[in-house]
Design a protein around this motif. Structure first.
Motif, PDB file in Angstrom:
ATOM      1  N   LEU A  79       0.948  -1.116  -0.029  1.00  0.00           N
ATOM      2  CA  LEU A  79       0.159   0.114  -0.105  1.00  0.00           C
ATOM      3  C   LEU A  79       0.742   1.372   0.108  1.00  0.00           C
ATOM      4  N   SER A  80       1.908   1.483   0.735  1.00  0.00           N
ATOM      5  CA  SER A  80       2.800   2.490   0.845  1.00  0.00           C
ATOM      6  C   SER A  80       3.414   2.667  -0.652  1.00  0.00           C
ATOM      7  N   ALA A  81       3.651   1.874  -1.623  1.00  0.00           N
ATOM      8  CA  ALA A  81       4.257   2.040  -2.813  1.00  0.00           C
ATOM      9  C   ALA A  81       3.509   2.817  -3.698  1.00  0.00           C
ATOM     10  N   HIS A  82       2.103   3.476  -3.248  1.00  0.00           N
ATOM     11  CA  HIS A  82       1.560   4.249  -4.039  1.00  0.00           C
ATOM     12  C   HIS A  82       1.063   5.352  -3.300  1.00  0.00           C
ATOM     13  N   GLU A  83       1.681   6.574  -3.928  1.00  0.00           N
ATOM     14  CA  GLU A  83       1.630   7.628  -3.017  1.00  0.00           C
ATOM     15  C   GLU A  83       0.344   8.241  -3.032  1.00  0.00           C
ATOM     16  N   LYS A  84      -0.645   7.780  -3.898  1.00  0.00           N
ATOM     17  CA  LYS A  84      -2.031   8.342  -4.018  1.00  0.00           C
ATOM     18  C   LYS A  84      -3.013   7.705  -3.026  1.00  0.00           C
ATOM     19  N   LYS A  85      -2.458   6.586  -2.390  1.00  0.00           N
ATOM     20  CA  LYS A  85      -3.364   5.923  -1.258  1.00  0.00           C
ATOM     21  C   LYS A  85      -3.297   6.446  -0.123  1.00  0.00           C
ATOM     22  N   PRO A  86      -4.292   7.045   0.506  1.00  0.00           N
ATOM     23  CA  PRO A  86      -4.210   7.658   1.954  1.00  0.00           C
ATOM     24  C   PRO A  86      -3.903   6.656   2.926  1.00  0.00           C
ATOM     25  N   PHE A  87      -3.327   7.323   3.993  1.00  0.00           N
ATOM     26  CA  PHE A  87      -3.194   6.392   5.134  1.00  0.00           C
ATOM     27  C   PHE A  87      -4.351   5.849   5.828  1.00  0.00           C
TER      28      PHE A  87
END
Length: 221
Positions: A79-87
């Protein structure tokens, strides 16, 4: 494909046709026997330009199942590999893991309390042993020379490899290890929350701590 157990091909078809519901359903139906389906699905939704929070939340709910048991570090890295995904898509997942860790810590603390009570009782017995005469009742099979411990266990001198009672020493070491683990976990969790509050990269903080094994449940059996 299903009869041939080609579940990966089935999942790939639904991903190519953007059939989100069937992607999730395929993982639910076959992900226990083939956990890699969940990995593929998570990567698929992580790469989507839209948040896909509902789909990701469903996946995270299922991958905690012991039969699937995806490593939290793998989940965070995907999940962290994609910057557009919010925490926020992983927030509840991390909270659940921390709650389980906290439950484990509380169980350890209860075990420590129980051991401390037993230790206090042993101290009373030791006090009696040092102030009152004690009669040792070893087994009739015990041959001399014998070593008698204050815990009232007795052994033949040749089988004793140290000055500790072979029966009681492992329990003592176990208590000390649990006590140290609880102390370290409490300190690490406080540091984790401080870093999380002060960071603009929630994924990065969580990934770092999972990578160091701090937020993963160890074997506490």
């Amino acid at each position: 494909y299903e009869k041939l157990r080609l579940f990966g091909e089935i999942l790939q078809f639904y991903m190519e046709t953007n059939n989100y519901k069937r992607v999730i359903r395929t993982c639910i139906n076959h992900g226990t026997s083939d956990p890699d389906l969940w990995v593929q699905a998570l990567k698929y939704f992580a790469e989507k330009p839209e948040p896909c929070e509902d789909e990701i939340a469903q996946i995270l709910d299922h991958v905690e199942d012991p039969k699937i048991n995806l490593a939290p570090l793998m989940v965070i890295q995907i999940l962290s590999a994609h910057e557009k995904k919010p925490f926020s898509v992983v927030k509840d997942y991390v909270i659940r893991i921390l709650e389980r860790e906290q439950d484990a810590i509380e169980q350890d603390e209860q075990a420590i309390k129980r051991f401390q009570e037993e230790t206090n009782q042993m101290r009373k017995e030791i006090e009696e042993l040092t102030t009152k005469p004690t009669t040792f009742m070893p087994s009739r099979d015990l041959m001399l020379p014998a070593v008698h411990f204050l815990c009232k266990h007795s052994y033949h001198e040749q089988v004793i490899g140290s000055r500790e009672c072979p029966k009681c020493a492992p329990d003592y070491r176990s208590v000390m290890e649990i006590k140290e683990q609880v102390k370290q976990s409490a300190s690490q969790h406080e540091q984790f929350f401080k870093m999380l509050e002060g960071s603009n990269d929630g994924f990065g903080v969580v990934a770092e701590y999972f990578g160091r094994g701090i937020l993963e449940l160890g074997d506490r059996s």
